[in-house]
Design a protein around this motif. Structure first.
Motif, short mmCIF file in Angstrom:
data_model
loop_
_atom_site.label_atom_id
_atom_site.label_comp_id
_atom_site.label_asym_id
_atom_site.label_seq_id
_atom_site.Cartn_x
_atom_site.Cartn_y
_atom_site.Cartn_z
N SER A 37 0.83 -1.20 0.00
CA SER A 37 0.00 0.00 0.00
C SER A 37 0.86 1.25 0.00
N ALA A 38 1.95 1.23 0.76
CA ALA A 38 2.86 2.37 0.79
C ALA A 38 3.53 2.58 -0.56
N ILE A 39 3.94 1.49 -1.21
CA ILE A 39 4.56 1.59 -2.53
C ILE A 39 3.58 2.19 -3.54
N LYS A 40 2.34 1.73 -3.51
CA LYS A 40 1.33 2.26 -4.43
C LYS A 40 1.12 3.76 -4.21
N ASP A 41 1.07 4.18 -2.95
CA ASP A 41 0.91 5.61 -2.65
C ASP A 41 2.13 6.40 -3.12
N ASP A 42 3.32 5.84 -2.92
CA ASP A 42 4.55 6.56 -3.28
C ASP A 42 4.72 6.67 -4.80
N VAL A 43 4.26 5.67 -5.55
CA VAL A 43 4.33 5.77 -7.02
C VAL A 43 3.48 6.95 -7.49
N ILE A 44 2.28 7.08 -6.96
CA ILE A 44 1.41 8.19 -7.37
C ILE A 44 2.01 9.52 -6.92
N LYS A 45 2.59 9.55 -5.72
CA LYS A 45 3.14 10.80 -5.20
C LYS A 45 4.38 11.25 -5.96
N HIS A 46 5.27 10.30 -6.26
CA HIS A 46 6.58 10.65 -6.83
C HIS A 46 6.69 10.36 -8.33
N ARG A 47 5.71 9.64 -8.89
CA ARG A 47 5.60 9.35 -10.32
C ARG A 47 6.50 8.20 -10.79
N ILE A 48 7.71 8.12 -10.27
CA ILE A 48 8.61 7.02 -10.60
C ILE A 48 9.31 6.55 -9.33
N LEU A 49 9.31 5.24 -9.12
CA LEU A 49 10.11 4.65 -8.05
C LEU A 49 11.15 3.73 -8.68
N ILE A 50 12.42 3.94 -8.33
CA ILE A 50 13.53 3.17 -8.88
C ILE A 50 14.09 2.30 -7.76
N PHE A 51 13.71 1.04 -7.75
CA PHE A 51 14.17 0.11 -6.73
C PHE A 51 15.57 -0.37 -7.11
N LYS A 52 16.53 -0.07 -6.26
CA LYS A 52 17.92 -0.39 -6.52
C LYS A 52 18.30 -1.75 -5.92
N ASP A 53 19.34 -2.36 -6.53
CA ASP A 53 19.98 -3.56 -5.99
C ASP A 53 19.02 -4.73 -5.83
N GLN A 54 18.19 -4.97 -6.84
CA GLN A 54 17.19 -6.03 -6.76
C GLN A 54 17.67 -7.36 -7.36
N GLY A 55 18.88 -7.36 -7.93
CA GLY A 55 19.35 -8.59 -8.55
C GLY A 55 18.51 -8.93 -9.77
N VAL A 56 18.31 -10.20 -10.05
CA VAL A 56 17.49 -10.64 -11.19
C VAL A 56 16.11 -11.03 -10.67
N VAL A 57 15.10 -10.33 -11.12
CA VAL A 57 13.71 -10.62 -10.75
C VAL A 57 13.11 -11.51 -11.85
N SER A 58 12.58 -12.65 -11.47
CA SER A 58 12.03 -13.58 -12.46
C SER A 58 10.82 -12.97 -13.16
N GLY A 59 10.52 -13.50 -14.34
CA GLY A 59 9.34 -13.03 -15.07
C GLY A 59 8.07 -13.22 -14.27
N GLU A 60 7.96 -14.34 -13.59
CA GLU A 60 6.77 -14.62 -12.78
C GLU A 60 6.62 -13.61 -11.65
N ARG A 61 7.72 -13.32 -10.98
CA ARG A 61 7.67 -12.34 -9.88
C ARG A 61 7.40 -10.94 -10.42
N HIS A 62 7.97 -10.61 -11.55
CA HIS A 62 7.72 -9.32 -12.19
C HIS A 62 6.21 -9.12 -12.40
N VAL A 63 5.55 -10.15 -12.89
CA VAL A 63 4.11 -10.07 -13.12
C VAL A 63 3.35 -10.01 -11.79
N GLU A 64 3.80 -10.75 -10.78
CA GLU A 64 3.16 -10.71 -9.46
C GLU A 64 3.20 -9.28 -8.89
N ILE A 65 4.34 -8.63 -9.01
CA ILE A 65 4.47 -7.26 -8.51
C ILE A 65 3.54 -6.33 -9.29
N SER A 66 3.48 -6.50 -10.60
CA SER A 66 2.61 -5.66 -11.42
C SER A 66 1.15 -5.81 -11.02
#
Length: 290
Positions: A37-66
């Motif tokens: 919920s905080a991430i969703k609020d921060d995306v709207i507030k700041h327009r772009i969130l750049i998560f650093k140092d995430q390594g390799v995120v799998s395609g399945e997890r990428h879709v889960e986050i979306s």
């Protein structure tokens, strides 16, 4: 830049030219609902969130986050090396991903749909030595237009190059923030309509359409590209952007050959929109037009 105010301490936000870098969270792990919920609020507030140092995120997890933001809109182009049907895989090597993506001009994703995509979620899987994605804040551009130019843009509607595509106002209200934003794609717009839905309605010809394209483009590059944020990708970067609040374009370096800059592979998931672009204001009253 001063640190933005935040009502939580789930992760650290550091302002950049447009948006914020995020550290102190691992998106590959399960994330509690209050943090989502905080991430969703921060995306709207700041327009772009750049998560650093995430390594390799799998395609399945990428879709889960979306899916935190809504239903993924399955991409139109299925590359055989894509890790998931909803992940759009782009590259500078056609054997690795779709090439020449995002190089037709400044745009938001999904302008040809009834409801443009609400969010775009990016992850760089293979980082070249050069190949940035460039972002620009839409509300800032509109607010800084001279009054006469803003009045002209308020009268314009875009015609997508998709034959069955809808007609959208160039300037409209963001469905969540209510701030003025742009529905546009400088590479996928056939024409514009002046004063759509009125007796004065008129479709632009090729020459006028090009001139309007150029006028919009000039606002994105003016003052030596002062408004632009060029994101130079690093290993492990994962970006969530409010697609309706920022325009973007792939820099020309994204298509430099693999032999010159190394392999570039970017995964993108777009999240379905729910709101057709509409003006939630009376621009004539705002601008004092009779």
């Amino acid at each position: 830049m001063s640190a933005p105010t935040s009502s939580h301490n789930y992760y650290k936000l550091t302002p950049v030219k447009l948006g914020c870098e995020v550290r102190g969270i691992d998106l590959k792990q399960q994330v509690p609902q209050e943090v989502i919920s905080a991430i969703k609020d921060d995306v709207i507030k700041h327009r772009i969130l750049i998560f650093k140092d995430q390594g390799v995120v799998s395609g399945e997890r990428h879709v889960e986050i979306s899916r935190w933001f809504g239903e993924p809109e399955s991409t139109f182009y299925k590359h055989p090396r894509s890790p998931h049907p909803d992940v759009f895989r782009v590259s500078n090597d056609r054997s690795e991903g779709c090439t020449n993506v995002g190089r037709t001009g400044w745009h938001i994703d999904g302008s040809f749909q009834d409801a443009p995509f609400a969010y775009s979620v990016y992850h760089m899987v293979s980082v070249p030595s050069s190949g940035p994605t460039v972002f620009c804040p839409l509300t800032d551009i509109i607010e800084e237009l001279p009054r006469e130019q803003q009045m002209r843009w308020e009268r314009l509607y875009m015609l997508s190059d998709r034959r069955s595509g809808p007609i959208h106002p160039l300037i409209y209200s963001h469905p969540l923030t209510k701030k003025k934003v742009l529905c546009f794609h400088l590479g996928m717009t056939t024409a514009y309509v002046w004063d759509y839905g009125t007796p004065q309605q008129k479709v632009t010809g090729d020459e006028e359409t090009y001139a309007i394209h150029q006028e919009i483009h000039d606002e994105f590059v003016k003052d030596n590209k002062a408004r632009q944020y060029r994101h130079e990708w690093s290993v492990g970067d994962f970006i969530i952007s409010d697609n309706l609040a920022v325009g973007h374009e792939a820099a020309k370096e994204t298509q430099l050959p693999r032999s010159q800059v190394g392999l570039r592979v970017l995964h993108r998931v777009t999240v379905d929109g729910h709101s057709s672009p509409v003006k939630m204001y009376d621009y004539k009253q705002e601008l004092g037009v009779q």
